[in-house]
Scaffold this motif. Sequence first.
Motif, PDB file in Angstrom:
ATOM      1  N   TYR A   1      -2.737  -1.125  -0.545  1.00 13.99           N
ATOM      2  CA  TYR A   1      -2.348   0.225  -0.940  1.00 13.99           C
ATOM      3  C   TYR A   1      -2.853   1.207   0.109  1.00 13.99           C
ATOM      4  O   TYR A   1      -3.691   0.870   0.951  1.00 13.99           O
ATOM      5  CB  TYR A   1      -2.884   0.591  -2.329  1.00 13.99           C
ATOM      6  N   ALA A   2      -2.322   2.416   0.083  1.00 10.85           N
ATOM      7  CA  ALA A   2      -2.652   3.411   1.097  1.00 10.85           C
ATOM      8  C   ALA A   2      -4.125   3.794   1.019  1.00 10.85           C
ATOM      9  O   ALA A   2      -4.625   4.137  -0.051  1.00 10.85           O
ATOM     10  CB  ALA A   2      -1.775   4.644   0.932  1.00 10.85           C
ATOM     11  N   ARG A   3      -4.798   3.752   2.165  1.00 12.96           N
ATOM     12  CA  ARG A   3      -6.228   4.070   2.197  1.00 12.96           C
ATOM     13  C   ARG A   3      -6.471   5.564   1.959  1.00 12.96           C
ATOM     14  O   ARG A   3      -7.328   5.935   1.162  1.00 12.96           O
ATOM     15  CB  ARG A   3      -6.808   3.668   3.558  1.00 12.96           C
ATOM     16  N   GLY A   4      -5.732   6.402   2.653  1.00  6.66           N
ATOM     17  CA  GLY A   4      -5.956   7.838   2.543  1.00  6.66           C
ATOM     18  C   GLY A   4      -4.945   8.538   1.658  1.00  6.66           C
ATOM     19  O   GLY A   4      -5.281   9.385   0.844  1.00  6.66           O
ATOM     20  N   GLY A   5      -3.682   8.199   1.799  1.00  7.53           N
ATOM     21  CA  GLY A   5      -2.634   8.841   1.026  1.00  7.53           C
ATOM     22  C   GLY A   5      -1.279   8.324   1.462  1.00  7.53           C
ATOM     23  O   GLY A   5      -1.126   7.761   2.554  1.00  7.53           O
ATOM     24  N   LEU A   6      -0.260   8.511   0.632  1.00  9.29           N
ATOM     25  CA  LEU A   6       1.072   8.017   0.936  1.00  9.29           C
ATOM     26  C   LEU A   6       1.669   8.703   2.153  1.00  9.29           C
ATOM     27  O   LEU A   6       2.303   8.057   2.994  1.00  9.29           O
ATOM     28  CB  LEU A   6       1.981   8.204  -0.274  1.00  9.29           C
ATOM     29  N   SER A   7       1.484  10.023   2.272  1.00  9.26           N
ATOM     30  CA  SER A   7       2.009  10.728   3.440  1.00  9.26           C
ATOM     31  C   SER A   7       1.321  10.266   4.711  1.00  9.26           C
ATOM     32  O   SER A   7       1.956  10.094   5.763  1.00  9.26           O
ATOM     33  CB  SER A   7       1.839  12.244   3.276  1.00  9.26           C
ATOM     34  N   GLU A   8       0.015  10.055   4.621  1.00  5.48           N
ATOM     35  CA  GLU A   8      -0.738   9.622   5.795  1.00  5.48           C
ATOM     36  C   GLU A   8      -0.350   8.212   6.232  1.00  5.48           C
ATOM     37  O   GLU A   8      -0.535   7.841   7.403  1.00  5.48           O
ATOM     38  CB  GLU A   8      -2.236   9.678   5.495  1.00  5.48           C
ATOM     39  N   THR A   9       0.181   7.425   5.310  1.00  9.63           N
ATOM     40  CA  THR A   9       0.578   6.056   5.638  1.00  9.63           C
ATOM     41  C   THR A   9       2.051   5.948   6.004  1.00  9.63           C
ATOM     42  O   THR A   9       2.405   5.411   7.055  1.00  9.63           O
ATOM     43  CB  THR A   9       0.274   5.114   4.456  1.00  9.63           C
ATOM     44  N   PHE A  10       2.941   6.454   5.165  1.00 10.48           N
ATOM     45  CA  PHE A  10       4.364   6.209   5.323  1.00 10.48           C
ATOM     46  C   PHE A  10       5.150   7.336   5.992  1.00 10.48           C
ATOM     47  O   PHE A  10       6.224   7.075   6.545  1.00 10.48           O
ATOM     48  CB  PHE A  10       4.997   5.955   3.953  1.00 10.48           C
ATOM     49  N   VAL A  11       4.645   8.545   5.932  1.00  9.10           N
ATOM     50  CA  VAL A  11       5.470   9.691   6.311  1.00  9.10           C
ATOM     51  C   VAL A  11       5.025  10.341   7.614  1.00  9.10           C
ATOM     52  O   VAL A  11       5.786  10.367   8.599  1.00  9.10           O
ATOM     53  CB  VAL A  11       5.484  10.738   5.175  1.00  9.10           C
TER      54      VAL A  11
ATOM     55  N   ASN B   1      -0.300   0.628  10.585  1.00 10.40           N
ATOM     56  CA  ASN B   1      -0.640  -0.615   9.889  1.00 10.40           C
ATOM     57  C   ASN B   1      -2.093  -0.671   9.451  1.00 10.40           C
ATOM     58  O   ASN B   1      -2.449  -1.380   8.519  1.00 10.40           O
ATOM     59  CB  ASN B   1      -0.316  -1.815  10.779  1.00 10.40           C
ATOM     60  N   ARG B   2      -2.965   0.091  10.115  1.00 15.28           N
ATOM     61  CA  ARG B   2      -4.378   0.107   9.730  1.00 15.28           C
ATOM     62  C   ARG B   2      -4.667   1.094   8.605  1.00 15.28           C
ATOM     63  O   ARG B   2      -5.818   1.252   8.198  1.00 15.28           O
ATOM     64  CB  ARG B   2      -5.249   0.430  10.942  1.00 15.28           C
ATOM     65  N   SER B   3      -3.642   1.767   8.114  1.00 13.93           N
ATOM     66  CA  SER B   3      -3.854   2.771   7.070  1.00 13.93           C
ATOM     67  C   SER B   3      -3.842   2.170   5.669  1.00 13.93           C
ATOM     68  O   SER B   3      -4.051   2.880   4.691  1.00 13.93           O
ATOM     69  CB  SER B   3      -2.783   3.867   7.161  1.00 13.93           C
ATOM     70  N   LEU B   4      -3.584   0.865   5.578  1.00  9.01           N
ATOM     71  CA  LEU B   4      -3.622   0.194   4.279  1.00  9.01           C
ATOM     72  C   LEU B   4      -5.001  -0.396   4.033  1.00  9.01           C
ATOM     73  O   LEU B   4      -5.732  -0.709   4.970  1.00  9.01           O
ATOM     74  CB  LEU B   4      -2.587  -0.930   4.223  1.00  9.01           C
ATOM     75  N   THR B   5      -5.326  -0.544   2.778  1.00  9.94           N
ATOM     76  CA  THR B   5      -6.586  -1.171   2.404  1.00  9.94           C
ATOM     77  C   THR B   5      -6.352  -2.057   1.188  1.00  9.94           C
ATOM     78  O   THR B   5      -5.259  -2.101   0.634  1.00  9.94           O
ATOM     79  CB  THR B   5      -7.670  -0.115   2.102  1.00  9.94           C
ATOM     80  N   GLY B   6      -7.383  -2.756   0.775  1.00  8.17           N
ATOM     81  CA  GLY B   6      -7.276  -3.653  -0.365  1.00  8.17           C
ATOM     82  C   GLY B   6      -8.176  -4.845  -0.163  1.00  8.17           C
ATOM     83  O   GLY B   6      -8.808  -5.004   0.888  1.00  8.17           O
ATOM     84  N   PRO B   7      -8.271  -5.706  -1.153  1.00 11.63           N
ATOM     85  CA  PRO B   7      -9.148  -6.874  -1.043  1.00 11.63           C
ATOM     86  C   PRO B   7      -8.634  -7.866   0.001  1.00 11.63           C
ATOM     87  O   PRO B   7      -7.442  -7.881   0.330  1.00 11.63           O
ATOM     88  CB  PRO B   7      -9.099  -7.473  -2.449  1.00 11.63           C
ATOM     89  N   ALA B   8      -9.533  -8.691   0.499  1.00 19.46           N
ATOM     90  CA  ALA B   8      -9.164  -9.693   1.498  1.00 19.46           C
ATOM     91  C   ALA B   8      -8.512 -10.914   0.862  1.00 19.46           C
ATOM     92  O   ALA B   8      -7.892 -11.725   1.557  1.00 19.46           O
ATOM     93  CB  ALA B   8     -10.398 -10.120   2.291  1.00 19.46           C
ATOM     94  N   GLU B   9      -8.635 -11.064  -0.445  1.00 18.23           N
ATOM     95  CA  GLU B   9      -8.104 -12.220  -1.164  1.00 18.23           C
ATOM     96  C   GLU B   9      -7.044 -11.767  -2.176  1.00 18.23           C
ATOM     97  O   GLU B   9      -7.014 -10.607  -2.580  1.00 18.23           O
ATOM     98  CB  GLU B   9      -9.230 -12.952  -1.901  1.00 18.23           C
ATOM     99  N   PRO B  10      -6.180 -12.689  -2.597  1.00 16.65           N
ATOM    100  CA  PRO B  10      -5.168 -12.352  -3.606  1.00 16.65           C
ATOM    101  C   PRO B  10      -5.778 -12.306  -5.007  1.00 16.65           C
ATOM    102  O   PRO B  10      -5.662 -13.246  -5.796  1.00 16.65           O
ATOM    103  CB  PRO B  10      -4.137 -13.486  -3.468  1.00 16.65           C
ATOM    104  N   ILE B  11      -6.459 -11.197  -5.310  1.00 17.11           N
ATOM    105  CA  ILE B  11      -7.112 -11.033  -6.601  1.00 17.11           C
ATOM    106  C   ILE B  11      -6.571  -9.791  -7.307  1.00 17.11           C
ATOM    107  O   ILE B  11      -6.214  -8.805  -6.670  1.00 17.11           O
ATOM    108  CB  ILE B  11      -8.646 -10.928  -6.466  1.00 17.11           C
ATOM    109  N   PHE B  12      -6.534  -9.876  -8.637  1.00 17.34           N
ATOM    110  CA  PHE B  12      -6.016  -8.779  -9.451  1.00 17.34           C
ATOM    111  C   PHE B  12      -6.903  -8.623 -10.682  1.00 17.34           C
ATOM    112  O   PHE B  12      -6.812  -9.419 -11.626  1.00 17.34           O
ATOM    113  CB  PHE B  12      -4.567  -9.055  -9.869  1.00 17.34           C
ATOM    114  N   PRO B  13      -7.771  -7.606 -10.695  1.00 25.14           N
ATOM    115  CA  PRO B  13      -8.645  -7.386 -11.858  1.00 25.14           C
ATOM    116  C   PRO B  13      -7.865  -6.757 -13.022  1.00 25.14           C
ATOM    117  O   PRO B  13      -7.005  -5.895 -12.807  1.00 25.14           O
ATOM    118  CB  PRO B  13      -9.709  -6.416 -11.330  1.00 25.14           C
TER     119      PRO B  13
END
Length: 401
Positions: free
Chosen positions: A194-204, A75-87
């Motif tokens: 989204y995955a901080r390091g990579g999809l395999s590192e997060t989901f697989v 669960n700590r492998s995800l990252t992203g903004p702290a607020e619901p923002i979309f540039p």
Amino acid sequence: MSVHVIGAGVAGLAAACQLTEAGHHVVLFEAAKTAGGRARSHYDNVLGCRIDNGNHLLLSGNIATLAYLQRIGANRSLTGPAEPIFPFHDLRTGKSWTLRLNQGGFPWWIFSSRRRVPGTRLHHYLGLLKIRRAKPSDLVAPLLAGTGPLYSQLLELLAVSALNTSPQVAAAAALRSVFAESLDLGGYATIPRYARGGLSETFVDPALNWLRERGAVIRLGERVSELNPAQATILAVPPWAAAELVPGLTVPNEFESIYNLHFKYSLPPGEAGFWGFIGGMTEWVFAHSSVISVTISAASRYADMSAQDIAAKVWSEIASAFSLPPEIPVYRAVWEKRATMLATPAQMARRPKTRTNNPNLMLAGDWTDTGLPATIEGAIRSGNAAAQALMSGLNGLSAIV
């Protein structure tokens, strides 16, 4: 009880984890030499670094995905903004802007011209009510045509990204299911991840380690060509493979592609680490540590273009938006020809349920009838549903899936 899970994509991994946690002995088969399906990473010799086969933007409302990551300790492998923002960057005008939702359930943000989509007025957002009433035959573009700049500057991009299908032919009901669990609930359910390091590192990789530690058997590079009707099995393979293994099974049979480009270039991540692009070929741009990754959905429309021409076009748009040098950096193109099912009303109607005519066989995959389009959240839900349905049968119980 020993259970076979065939297919080690995200759906199969989710099913295997749920079964293992419930005390069943799982044997996980995967025809490829690596697990993960469409959510995996690999080392690229051209770029000299690890890249994902594509980009996957999650939301804080993806509760099944977050629970799966919690279970496998990722669960700590995800990252992203702290607020619901979309540039966003509008290539037609050259202007950048940011959609800023408020955290609560009531959409106060639509009353602020600094938070909402530029050029929109309150009456444009009333058009979103049409999505809530969408019938199975309704299409996205015709249904939302009256929302003006809200459609052209936001909804069109969200639709093609979520459904991987042109809004002109995409089922509006599929988009309704996405909005029902994000925008309709408010900003707290719409914080991007989204995955901080990579999809395999997060989901697989964490899932494979979690399973091995608990005694599951994992057989990579081993294709299953025939099913044993007496063996408790979850079939979590692509729809065309499932149709071969289960005669008479109705599955989606039309698909769309996703095109991904990875440029060897370091870009400051900005507020969110990603941007949506409007009015060009580029759709989503992610700034990783040493790579700029670009995703183009419903990419079959560009099938006649060469990789070099697509890369040149995309880089020119990125360079224009961020004032970068015009020379194209070293890049890698990844074109997934059958990335997802086509989300038309006709294809959505071909999605099978979890249960089959054989009580020992359950189906999983983002192409099954999950209530969502073909997403990671849908895939994980399908794996959970298949595991629960199979366990209900094994325990002599009844369940509604």
